[in-house]
Structure formats: structure tokens, C-alpha cells
Motif scaffolding. Sequence first.
Motif, PDB file in Angstrom:
ATOM      1  N   GLU A  55       0.836  -1.210   0.000  1.00 64.10           N
ATOM      2  CA  GLU A  55       0.000   0.000   0.000  1.00 64.10           C
ATOM      3  C   GLU A  55       0.867   1.256   0.000  1.00 64.10           C
ATOM      4  O   GLU A  55       0.592   2.207  -0.738  1.00 64.10           O
ATOM      5  CB  GLU A  55      -0.924  -0.010   1.216  1.00 64.10           C
ATOM      6  N   ALA A  78      -6.665  13.809   5.463  1.00 65.99           N
ATOM      7  CA  ALA A  78      -6.854  12.363   5.614  1.00 65.99           C
ATOM      8  C   ALA A  78      -6.171  11.849   6.877  1.00 65.99           C
ATOM      9  O   ALA A  78      -6.729  11.029   7.608  1.00 65.99           O
ATOM     10  CB  ALA A  78      -6.318  11.636   4.384  1.00 65.99           C
ATOM     11  N   SER A  83      -7.339   8.294   8.467  1.00 67.54           N
ATOM     12  CA  SER A  83      -7.497   7.418   7.311  1.00 67.54           C
ATOM     13  C   SER A  83      -6.316   6.468   7.183  1.00 67.54           C
ATOM     14  O   SER A  83      -5.192   6.806   7.531  1.00 67.54           O
ATOM     15  CB  SER A  83      -7.599   8.248   6.030  1.00 67.54           C
ATOM     16  N   SER A  84      -6.602   5.295   6.641  1.00 67.71           N
ATOM     17  CA  SER A  84      -5.534   4.324   6.382  1.00 67.71           C
ATOM     18  C   SER A  84      -4.826   4.710   5.086  1.00 67.71           C
ATOM     19  O   SER A  84      -5.304   5.563   4.330  1.00 67.71           O
ATOM     20  CB  SER A  84      -6.126   2.928   6.249  1.00 67.71           C
ATOM     21  N   TRP A  86      -4.589   2.902   2.512  1.00 62.09           N
ATOM     22  CA  TRP A  86      -5.470   2.495   1.407  1.00 62.09           C
ATOM     23  C   TRP A  86      -6.523   3.565   1.139  1.00 62.09           C
ATOM     24  O   TRP A  86      -6.812   3.885  -0.012  1.00 62.09           O
ATOM     25  CB  TRP A  86      -6.124   1.158   1.726  1.00 62.09           C
ATOM     26  N   GLN A  87      -7.098   4.153   2.186  1.00 57.88           N
ATOM     27  CA  GLN A  87      -8.098   5.213   2.008  1.00 57.88           C
ATOM     28  C   GLN A  87      -7.464   6.457   1.393  1.00 57.88           C
ATOM     29  O   GLN A  87      -8.070   7.099   0.527  1.00 57.88           O
ATOM     30  CB  GLN A  87      -8.744   5.555   3.352  1.00 57.88           C
ATOM     31  N   ILE A  88      -6.262   6.791   1.824  1.00 62.07           N
ATOM     32  CA  ILE A  88      -5.561   7.950   1.254  1.00 62.07           C
ATOM     33  C   ILE A  88      -5.273   7.704  -0.218  1.00 62.07           C
ATOM     34  O   ILE A  88      -5.483   8.577  -1.066  1.00 62.07           O
ATOM     35  CB  ILE A  88      -4.260   8.242   2.030  1.00 62.07           C
ATOM     36  N   THR A  90      -6.888   5.776  -2.300  1.00 62.33           N
ATOM     37  CA  THR A  90      -8.152   5.856  -3.031  1.00 62.33           C
ATOM     38  C   THR A  90      -8.560   7.309  -3.250  1.00 62.33           C
ATOM     39  O   THR A  90      -8.995   7.690  -4.343  1.00 62.33           O
ATOM     40  CB  THR A  90      -9.258   5.099  -2.265  1.00 62.33           C
ATOM     41  N   THR A  91      -8.414   8.139  -2.220  1.00 57.29           N
ATOM     42  CA  THR A  91      -8.748   9.565  -2.332  1.00 57.29           C
ATOM     43  C   THR A  91      -7.880  10.234  -3.395  1.00 57.29           C
ATOM     44  O   THR A  91      -8.382  11.006  -4.225  1.00 57.29           O
ATOM     45  CB  THR A  91      -8.563  10.269  -0.978  1.00 57.29           C
ATOM     46  N   ASP A  94      -8.963   9.117  -6.825  1.00 55.79           N
ATOM     47  CA  ASP A  94     -10.217   9.792  -7.202  1.00 55.79           C
ATOM     48  C   ASP A  94      -9.930  11.228  -7.637  1.00 55.79           C
ATOM     49  O   ASP A  94     -10.496  11.715  -8.614  1.00 55.79           O
ATOM     50  CB  ASP A  94     -11.198   9.793  -6.039  1.00 55.79           C
TER      51      ASP A  94
END
Length: 104
Positions: A55, A78, A83-84, A86-88, A90-91, A94
Motif C-alpha cells: 500500500e 486524511a 485514514s488508512s 489504502w483510504q488515502i 483511493t482519495t 479519485d
Amino acid sequence: MPGLPCDRCAEIAPFISHLVLIKQLNHYMTENNQLKLKGLNDVHKIAHTLTHLDEYRSLVMVMSENDVPHVQHILSAALKKGSSVWQILTTLEDTIAETSSMGL
């Protein structure tokens, strides 16, 4: 005779050594099972660590290959909300997709 067991002891001596062997066998089986469990736990821990490394590698690749607008603000926000990685990631992906779809 000195040094020799009595008749009664001589009759049960083979069973005593057999019981000792069974006790040792049980001990080794228990130890073997504990080592198997430790091995499985170690494999799980290594897999978990490799996933996190992957990641982080992905995050670094996204940031190095793309010009992400307001990346400092996105990362800061984030991280503040916990946020993890993975979430960062994804952000950021996006944001890159939105930016490229707007032609910026």
C-alpha cells in the motif's frame, strides 16, 4: 540379587518405560503443535506487513507519477481523520481521475 529388580518390579518395568515414552511423546506433540501455531501466526504477520508495504509503495508511485492538486491538503486532512494508507490512496486516485476528466 543386588542390582536386579524384584520379581514384581521386573514384571512392571516394561510398562513403566512405555509410560515414560508415552509421556515424552505427548510432550513432543504438544511442543510440535505450539510451533505449528507460532509458524501460522508468523506467516499471518508477514503477510499483513507485506500488504502494508504494498500500500505504501502504491501511494508513493501515485504521488510520483501524477501531479495531484492540493496533495498536501488532501494528505493532511486524511491523516487528521485517521485514514488508512489504502483510504488515502483511493482519495488521491479519485482526485487524479476528477482532475483528468476536467482536463486540468
